[in-house]
Design a protein around this motif. Structure first.
Motif, PDB file in Angstrom:
ATOM      1  N   CYS A   1       0.876  -1.128   0.165  1.00 32.68           N
ATOM      2  CA  CYS A   1      -0.154   0.092  -0.001  1.00 32.68           C
ATOM      3  C   CYS A   1       0.780   1.331   0.109  1.00 32.68           C
ATOM      4  CB  CYS A   1      -0.863  -0.068   1.174  1.00 32.68           C
ATOM      5  SG  CYS A   1      -2.064   1.292   1.300  1.00 32.68           S
ATOM      6  N   CYS A   2       0.515   2.205  -0.650  1.00 36.36           N
ATOM      7  CA  CYS A   2       1.126   3.404  -0.920  1.00 36.36           C
ATOM      8  C   CYS A   2       2.716   3.424  -1.558  1.00 36.36           C
ATOM      9  CB  CYS A   2       1.483   4.012   0.561  1.00 36.36           C
ATOM     10  SG  CYS A   2      -0.235   4.610   1.144  1.00 36.36           S
ATOM     11  N   ASP A   3       2.790   2.223  -2.306  1.00 38.67           N
ATOM     12  CA  ASP A   3       3.994   2.209  -2.957  1.00 38.67           C
ATOM     13  C   ASP A   3       3.579   2.930  -4.402  1.00 38.67           C
ATOM     14  OD1 ASP A   3       6.851   1.794  -3.699  1.00 38.67           O
ATOM     15  OD2 ASP A   3       6.323  -0.346  -4.518  1.00 38.67           O
ATOM     16  N   GLY A   4       4.602   3.445  -5.088  1.00 40.21           N
ATOM     17  CA  GLY A   4       4.279   4.053  -6.527  1.00 40.21           C
ATOM     18  C   GLY A   4       5.171   3.872  -7.527  1.00 40.21           C
ATOM     19  N   LEU A   5       4.509   3.671  -8.590  1.00 41.54           N
ATOM     20  CA  LEU A   5       5.768   3.527  -9.884  1.00 41.54           C
ATOM     21  C   LEU A   5       6.778   4.980 -10.258  1.00 41.54           C
ATOM     22  CD1 LEU A   5       3.510   1.744 -12.461  1.00 41.54           C
ATOM     23  CD2 LEU A   5       5.836   1.073 -11.786  1.00 41.54           C
ATOM     24  N   GLU A   6       6.301   5.673  -9.465  1.00 41.83           N
ATOM     25  CA  GLU A   6       7.174   7.128  -9.738  1.00 41.83           C
ATOM     26  C   GLU A   6       8.260   6.979  -9.115  1.00 41.83           C
ATOM     27  OE1 GLU A   6       5.062   7.768  -6.097  1.00 41.83           O
ATOM     28  OE2 GLU A   6       4.248   6.982  -8.146  1.00 41.83           O
ATOM     29  N   ASP A   7       8.345   6.038  -8.150  1.00 50.64           N
ATOM     30  CA  ASP A   7       9.678   5.724  -7.438  1.00 50.64           C
ATOM     31  C   ASP A   7      10.482   4.589  -7.698  1.00 50.64           C
ATOM     32  OD1 ASP A   7       9.176   8.166  -5.840  1.00 50.64           O
ATOM     33  OD2 ASP A   7       8.027   6.993  -4.363  1.00 50.64           O
ATOM     34  N   TRP A   8      10.132   4.173  -9.014  1.00 43.46           N
ATOM     35  CA  TRP A   8      10.753   2.534  -9.351  1.00 43.46           C
ATOM     36  C   TRP A   8      12.351   2.668  -9.569  1.00 43.46           C
ATOM     37  CZ3 TRP A   8      13.554   2.052 -13.773  1.00 43.46           C
ATOM     38  CH2 TRP A   8      13.446   3.120 -14.644  1.00 43.46           C
ATOM     39  N   ARG A   9      12.740   3.864  -9.533  1.00 47.00           N
ATOM     40  CA  ARG A   9      14.186   4.092  -9.915  1.00 47.00           C
ATOM     41  C   ARG A   9      14.840   3.786  -8.537  1.00 47.00           C
ATOM     42  NH1 ARG A   9      15.747   5.667 -14.898  1.00 47.00           N
ATOM     43  NH2 ARG A   9      14.320   6.671 -16.371  1.00 47.00           N
ATOM     44  N   ASP A  10      14.083   3.855  -7.277  1.00 43.98           N
ATOM     45  CA  ASP A  10      14.721   3.474  -6.250  1.00 43.98           C
ATOM     46  C   ASP A  10      15.433   2.005  -6.205  1.00 43.98           C
ATOM     47  OD1 ASP A  10      13.888   6.045  -5.218  1.00 43.98           O
ATOM     48  OD2 ASP A  10      12.510   5.245  -3.818  1.00 43.98           O
ATOM     49  N   TRP A  11      15.111   1.257  -6.909  1.00 43.45           N
ATOM     50  CA  TRP A  11      15.847   0.033  -7.048  1.00 43.45           C
ATOM     51  C   TRP A  11      17.150   0.285  -7.305  1.00 43.45           C
ATOM     52  CZ3 TRP A  11      13.657  -5.088  -6.342  1.00 43.45           C
ATOM     53  CH2 TRP A  11      12.041  -5.237  -5.998  1.00 43.45           C
ATOM     54  N   TYR A  12      17.435   1.135  -8.247  1.00 44.42           N
ATOM     55  CA  TYR A  12      18.927   1.228  -8.733  1.00 44.42           C
ATOM     56  C   TYR A  12      19.648   1.867  -7.484  1.00 44.42           C
ATOM     57  CZ  TYR A  12      17.872   0.907 -13.535  1.00 44.42           C
ATOM     58  OH  TYR A  12      17.595   0.013 -14.859  1.00 44.42           O
ATOM     59  N   ARG A  13      19.194   2.496  -6.656  1.00 46.07           N
ATOM     60  CA  ARG A  13      19.829   2.751  -5.426  1.00 46.07           C
ATOM     61  C   ARG A  13      20.499   1.717  -4.635  1.00 46.07           C
ATOM     62  NH1 ARG A  13      17.797   4.815  -1.390  1.00 46.07           N
ATOM     63  NH2 ARG A  13      15.425   5.027  -1.731  1.00 46.07           N
ATOM     64  N   LEU A  14      19.384   0.488  -4.740  1.00 50.99           N
ATOM     65  CA  LEU A  14      19.597  -0.651  -3.828  1.00 50.99           C
ATOM     66  C   LEU A  14      21.053  -1.391  -4.338  1.00 50.99           C
ATOM     67  CD1 LEU A  14      18.541  -2.320  -1.548  1.00 50.99           C
ATOM     68  CD2 LEU A  14      17.485  -3.947  -3.379  1.00 50.99           C
ATOM     69  N   LEU A  15      21.281  -1.281  -5.958  1.00 47.77           N
ATOM     70  CA  LEU A  15      22.189  -1.751  -6.537  1.00 47.77           C
ATOM     71  C   LEU A  15      23.642  -1.250  -6.382  1.00 47.77           C
ATOM     72  CD1 LEU A  15      20.638  -2.525 -10.112  1.00 47.77           C
ATOM     73  CD2 LEU A  15      21.011  -4.005  -8.262  1.00 47.77           C
ATOM     74  N   ASP A  16      23.696   0.209  -5.659  1.00 49.55           N
ATOM     75  CA  ASP A  16      24.714   1.063  -5.536  1.00 49.55           C
ATOM     76  C   ASP A  16      25.351   0.646  -4.370  1.00 49.55           C
ATOM     77  OD1 ASP A  16      24.447   1.906  -7.994  1.00 49.55           O
ATOM     78  OD2 ASP A  16      23.345   3.732  -7.347  1.00 49.55           O
ATOM     79  N   GLY A  17      24.698  -0.327  -3.461  1.00 51.74           N
ATOM     80  CA  GLY A  17      25.488  -0.537  -2.208  1.00 51.74           C
ATOM     81  C   GLY A  17      24.491  -1.199  -1.178  1.00 51.74           C
ATOM     82  N   ASP A  18      24.949  -1.719  -0.082  1.00 54.70           N
ATOM     83  CA  ASP A  18      24.424  -2.683   0.580  1.00 54.70           C
ATOM     84  C   ASP A  18      23.271  -1.865   1.310  1.00 54.70           C
ATOM     85  OD1 ASP A  18      26.006  -4.555   0.273  1.00 54.70           O
ATOM     86  OD2 ASP A  18      26.930  -4.573   2.022  1.00 54.70           O
ATOM     87  N   GLY A  19      22.033  -2.292   1.630  1.00 52.47           N
ATOM     88  CA  GLY A  19      20.990  -1.373   2.290  1.00 52.47           C
ATOM     89  C   GLY A  19      19.541  -2.130   2.222  1.00 52.47           C
ATOM     90  N   LEU A  20      18.683  -1.356   2.655  1.00 47.32           N
ATOM     91  CA  LEU A  20      17.084  -1.919   2.788  1.00 47.32           C
ATOM     92  C   LEU A  20      16.399  -0.994   2.099  1.00 47.32           C
ATOM     93  CD1 LEU A  20      15.766  -4.053   4.382  1.00 47.32           C
ATOM     94  CD2 LEU A  20      15.338  -2.363   6.090  1.00 47.32           C
ATOM     95  N   LEU A  21      15.354  -1.405   1.557  1.00 42.68           N
ATOM     96  CA  LEU A  21      14.485  -0.632   0.773  1.00 42.68           C
ATOM     97  C   LEU A  21      13.054  -1.142   0.792  1.00 42.68           C
ATOM     98  CD1 LEU A  21      14.596   1.928  -1.197  1.00 42.68           C
ATOM     99  CD2 LEU A  21      14.597   0.042  -3.164  1.00 42.68           C
ATOM    100  N   GLY A  22      12.149  -0.452   1.394  1.00 42.70           N
ATOM    101  CA  GLY A  22      10.623  -0.814   1.787  1.00 42.70           C
ATOM    102  C   GLY A  22       9.858  -0.168   0.404  1.00 42.70           C
ATOM    103  N   PHE A  23       8.741  -1.167   0.282  1.00 43.05           N
ATOM    104  CA  PHE A  23       7.818  -0.947  -0.651  1.00 43.05           C
ATOM    105  C   PHE A  23       6.459  -0.855  -0.093  1.00 43.05           C
ATOM    106  CE2 PHE A  23      11.735  -2.718  -2.641  1.00 43.05           C
ATOM    107  CZ  PHE A  23      11.955  -1.862  -3.337  1.00 43.05           C
ATOM    108  N   GLY A  24       5.963  -0.097   0.616  1.00 42.36           N
ATOM    109  CA  GLY A  24       4.872   0.085   1.156  1.00 42.36           C
ATOM    110  C   GLY A  24       4.666  -0.456   2.535  1.00 42.36           C
ATOM    111  N   HIS A  25       3.315  -0.750   2.962  1.00 45.36           N
ATOM    112  CA  HIS A  25       2.933  -1.113   4.148  1.00 45.36           C
ATOM    113  C   HIS A  25       1.711  -1.907   4.154  1.00 45.36           C
ATOM    114  CE1 HIS A  25      -0.058   2.240   4.494  1.00 45.36           C
ATOM    115  NE2 HIS A  25       1.246   2.956   4.224  1.00 45.36           N
ATOM    116  N   GLU A  26       1.022  -1.994   5.034  1.00 46.71           N
ATOM    117  CA  GLU A  26      -0.191  -3.076   5.408  1.00 46.71           C
ATOM    118  C   GLU A  26      -0.767  -2.910   4.214  1.00 46.71           C
ATOM    119  OE1 GLU A  26      -2.226  -1.893   8.773  1.00 46.71           O
ATOM    120  OE2 GLU A  26      -0.704  -2.660  10.180  1.00 46.71           O
TER     121      GLU A  26
END
Length: 215
Positions: free
Chosen positions: A99-124
């Motif tokens: 819930c509340c995840d949006g396609l406008e933020d899909w490039r955030d996945w590339y941030r995950l490729l640039d280094g170790d980290g955690l990325l959330g994609f919405g909630h309940e």
């Protein structure tokens, strides 16, 4: 990996042709969508931004079409409910936006490729999380569930999947541009530009305008 829009029922919508109403779910985006489903996608993106104006934005137009498109055409930051869906064909496990995840933020996945980290994609009702550790990315379907299904893939595999998802989005935008030219000709340029912003893509270059001269 597929870019998907979270759908609600289009019952009663009559501003342009859309696909028949069905259960809520996700619509995969790509260049091969039938026209009615492309219309559904445009409806959904516009609907995500169909809220009452505030601040210095101009008031809503009085006509139904202008009113429905108003948020899409006047908001600086647009929202498109959905995200990137990942399916493991070997196990059947599917990682979907929350819930509340949006396609406008899909490039955030590339941030995950640039280094170790955690990325959330919405909630309940579920909390999907992606985490990189070294050369491995772990996709947890629901971080609130201790025995949640997971998908593990390499950074190289994820980069390949992201490239494919980006092509799907670009192909959808090209198809949507042609759809808008046919169904919303008076709003062609601003709607196309808004869809590109909602998907965080460059606006496609359109064909040259055709000018007719009389004799």
């Amino acid at each position: 990996m597929q870019p998907v829009l979270e759908l609600n029922s289009p019952d009663g919508f009559d501003l342009w042709p859309v696909a028949e109403a069905g259960p809520a779910g996700f619509l995969p985006l790509g260049g091969a969508l039938p026209p009615a489903e492309t219309g559904t996608a445009v409806m959904r993106i516009a609907g995500c931004n169909d809220v009452d104006p505030d601040g210095d934005r101009p008031p809503r137009p009085s006509d139904p079409l202008g009113s429905f498109l108003h948020g899409l055409l006047t908001f600086d930051d647009l929202f498109a409910a959905g995200g990137l869906r990942v399916t493991d064909d070997s196990t059947g496990v599917t990682f979907v936006p929350g819930c509340c995840d949006g396609l406008e933020d899909w490039r955030d996945w590339y941030r995950l490729l640039d280094g170790d980290g955690l990325l959330g994609f919405g909630h309940e009702p579920w909390s999907p999380v992606a985490e990189r550790s070294g050369d491995t990315v772990r996709l947890t379907v629901n971080a609130e569930q201790s025995d949640s299904p997971v998908i593990e893939l390499s950074v190289t595999e994820l980069r390949h999947l992201l490239a494919g998802a980006e092509r799907d989005l670009a192909d959808f935008l090209m198809a949507a541009t042609a759809w808008v030219r046919r169904h919303l000709p008076r709003h062609r340029a601003p709607v196309t530009a808004a869809l590109a912003r909602a998907l965080d893509l460059p606006a496609p270059a359109g064909p040259p305008e055709r000018w007719c001269t009389g004799s």
